[in-house]
Design a protein around this motif. Structure first.
Motif, PDB file in Angstrom:
ATOM      1  N   PRO A   1      67.351  55.552  90.596  1.00  0.00           N
ATOM      2  CA  PRO A   1      67.295  54.516  90.695  1.00  0.00           C
ATOM      3  C   PRO A   1      67.718  52.605  90.497  1.00  0.00           C
ATOM      4  CG  PRO A   1      65.836  56.095  89.129  1.00  0.00           C
ATOM      5  CD  PRO A   1      66.814  56.568  89.029  1.00  0.00           C
ATOM      6  N   GLU A   2      68.866  52.627  89.569  1.00  0.00           N
ATOM      7  CA  GLU A   2      69.469  51.105  89.403  1.00  0.00           C
ATOM      8  C   GLU A   2      70.355  50.902  90.665  1.00  0.00           C
ATOM      9  OE1 GLU A   2      69.519  53.633  87.272  1.00  0.00           O
ATOM     10  OE2 GLU A   2      68.265  52.245  85.575  1.00  0.00           O
ATOM     11  N   THR A   3      70.454  51.789  91.337  1.00  0.00           N
ATOM     12  CA  THR A   3      72.156  51.832  92.343  1.00  0.00           C
ATOM     13  C   THR A   3      70.782  51.793  93.963  1.00  0.00           C
ATOM     14  OG1 THR A   3      73.227  53.008  91.325  1.00  0.00           O
ATOM     15  CG2 THR A   3      73.774  52.355  93.570  1.00  0.00           C
TER      16      THR A   3
ATOM     17  N   LEU B   1      69.497  48.402  93.558  1.00  0.00           N
ATOM     18  CA  LEU B   1      70.656  47.557  93.920  1.00  0.00           C
ATOM     19  C   LEU B   1      71.061  47.039  95.304  1.00  0.00           C
ATOM     20  CD1 LEU B   1      73.339  45.221  92.655  1.00  0.00           C
ATOM     21  CD2 LEU B   1      74.804  47.241  92.362  1.00  0.00           C
ATOM     22  N   ARG B   2      71.045  48.053  95.885  1.00  0.00           N
ATOM     23  CA  ARG B   2      71.261  48.292  97.303  1.00  0.00           C
ATOM     24  C   ARG B   2      70.150  47.492  98.440  1.00  0.00           C
ATOM     25  NH1 ARG B   2      73.771  54.591  98.369  1.00  0.00           N
ATOM     26  NH2 ARG B   2      75.386  54.572  97.882  1.00  0.00           N
ATOM     27  N   ARG B   3      68.673  47.868  98.051  1.00  0.00           N
ATOM     28  CA  ARG B   3      67.572  47.349  98.281  1.00  0.00           C
ATOM     29  C   ARG B   3      67.764  45.839  98.039  1.00  0.00           C
ATOM     30  NH1 ARG B   3      65.031  51.497  96.072  1.00  0.00           N
ATOM     31  NH2 ARG B   3      64.197  49.784  94.397  1.00  0.00           N
ATOM     32  N   THR B   4      68.538  45.279  96.961  1.00  0.00           N
ATOM     33  CA  THR B   4      68.762  43.367  96.922  1.00  0.00           C
ATOM     34  C   THR B   4      69.601  42.916  97.955  1.00  0.00           C
ATOM     35  OG1 THR B   4      68.124  43.746  94.640  1.00  0.00           O
ATOM     36  CG2 THR B   4      68.945  42.161  95.396  1.00  0.00           C
ATOM     37  N   ILE B   5      71.007  43.958  98.188  1.00  0.00           N
ATOM     38  CA  ILE B   5      72.193  43.911  99.127  1.00  0.00           C
ATOM     39  C   ILE B   5      71.711  43.474 100.735  1.00  0.00           C
ATOM     40  CG2 ILE B   5      73.950  44.442  99.820  1.00  0.00           C
ATOM     41  CD1 ILE B   5      75.031  45.424  97.211  1.00  0.00           C
ATOM     42  N   ALA B   6      71.000  44.525 100.946  1.00  0.00           N
ATOM     43  CA  ALA B   6      70.095  44.723 102.215  1.00  0.00           C
ATOM     44  C   ALA B   6      69.430  43.070 102.197  1.00  0.00           C
ATOM     45  CB  ALA B   6      69.771  45.434 102.216  1.00  0.00           C
ATOM     46  N   GLY B   7      68.657  42.408 101.672  1.00  0.00           N
ATOM     47  CA  GLY B   7      67.471  41.888 101.242  1.00  0.00           C
ATOM     48  C   GLY B   7      68.326  40.411 101.054  1.00  0.00           C
TER      49      GLY B   7
END
Length: 326
Positions: A204-206, A209-215
């Motif tokens: 879940p943490e990774t 992080l990927r969702r934050t990078i995409a946004g």
């Protein structure tokens, strides 16, 4: 005096070190935008902030990747066993889903083999299952509580020890085949990719992080698209007093052909050159004009050397010939 929109823009959740990086990058990017429109400067500030945030997120992703490389080298089996224990603790809540998660890994299949082996021991001694063992066996089969009344007779064979032993042996054989032929080769390839830093886990943490990078990437690209019309074009002169250096030509290759006729010509040197008259190929006038003059005056057309030598004498001779013909 109006406040500077660049300094008035918020810095969000940046640290003091990142604030200094924002100021340095903003000073480097500001000459590319000659406008002083407050809206453009504010969006430029947001663009710089998003770029600094992307750098931080990419560094965090790279740190996670390095951490997974170390754990794959030292405690690969331990991490997989810990994940299986977390899934098995929730088996009785959602048997069908948790069973599918256990079947997806070799360590999960080994855990199910151990559980079936423990359920087999009382049957091999001639003892019948109690309610808890029967419920656990239905959990291992992925049967939820809603369908257990009818499935109890069909899957548990009315509590017959011989049929239950056959059912357990069949499940153990299927799990062992799945581990040896399917899951272990695939997991070995996955471990090799992790050791090379080519994959990331799906914890879940990774994923967060990927969702934050995409946004952040979406916001960054939207700001780039918004600010591109205001950027200085490459043809506009820059505010600098330095004189551009002249590009030095590349050294001549020793294998370049020495004959001028054999040298390749560039696109700039290939131009149209009008044909020059030569003695071998005289530049005669057009055929219809030559025949018309000779038929009217009775004088043969002049040679190329006479025509090119003195055009005035040729015209005078043609006029005298016309007068003589009258």
């Amino acid at each position: 005096m109006e406040p500077n929109p660049i300094s008035a823009a918020p810095t969000d959740d940046l640290s003091p070190i990142e604030d200094a990086a924002v100021a340095a990058r903003l000073a480097a990017w500001l000459p590319e935008f000659p406008t002083r429109d407050p809206f453009v400067l504010l969006q430029l500030r947001h663009l710089v902030v998003e770029s600094i945030r992307l750098d931080r997120l990419f560094n965090e992703e790279e740190a996670r990747r390095r951490s997974e490389i170390v754990r794959a080298r030292t405690c690969w089996e331990t991490d997989r066993r810990l994940e299986v224990e977390r899934i098995a603790a929730k088996l009785h809540r959602n048997p069908s889903r948790r069973r599918a998660e256990l079947l997806a890994t070799s360590e999960g299949c080994r855990w199910m083999i151990r559980e079936w082996t423990l359920l087999r021991e009382p049957l091999s001694r001639g003892e019948a299952w109690d309610e808890r063992r029967s419920s656990h066996a239905l959990d291992l089969l992925g049967i939820s509580g809603l369908h257990r009344e009818g499935a109890s007779r069909r899957f548990l064979c009315d509590g017959s020890p011989e049929r239950l032993l056959a059912l357990i042996d069949e499940n153990i054989a299927d799990l062992q085949y799945r581990v040896e032929r399917l899951l272990e080769p695939a997991e070995q390839d996955q471990r090799d990719l992790t050791l090379r830093g080519l994959t990331l886990s799906f914890d879940p943490e990774t994923q967060a992080l990927r969702r934050t990078i995409a946004g952040c990437e979406r916001r960054f690209l939207a700001l780039v698209k918004l600010l591109m019309p205001y950027r200085r074009s490459s043809s506009e002169p820059r505010a600098t007093s330095e004189r551009p250096e002249r590009a030095t030509p590349p050294p001549r290759s020793p294998s370049w052909p020495t004959s001028p006729a054999s040298r390749p010509q560039s696109s700039e040197s290939v131009r149209f050159h009008p044909p020059q008259p030569t003695p071998d190929a005289p530049n005669r006038p057009r055929t219809n004009e030559t025949e018309r003059r000779s038929s009217r005056t009775g004088v043969a057309p002049a040679s190329d050397s006479a025509g090119s030598g003195n055009r005035r004498e040729r015209r005078r001779a043609a006029a005298l010939a016309r007068k003589a013909g009258r």
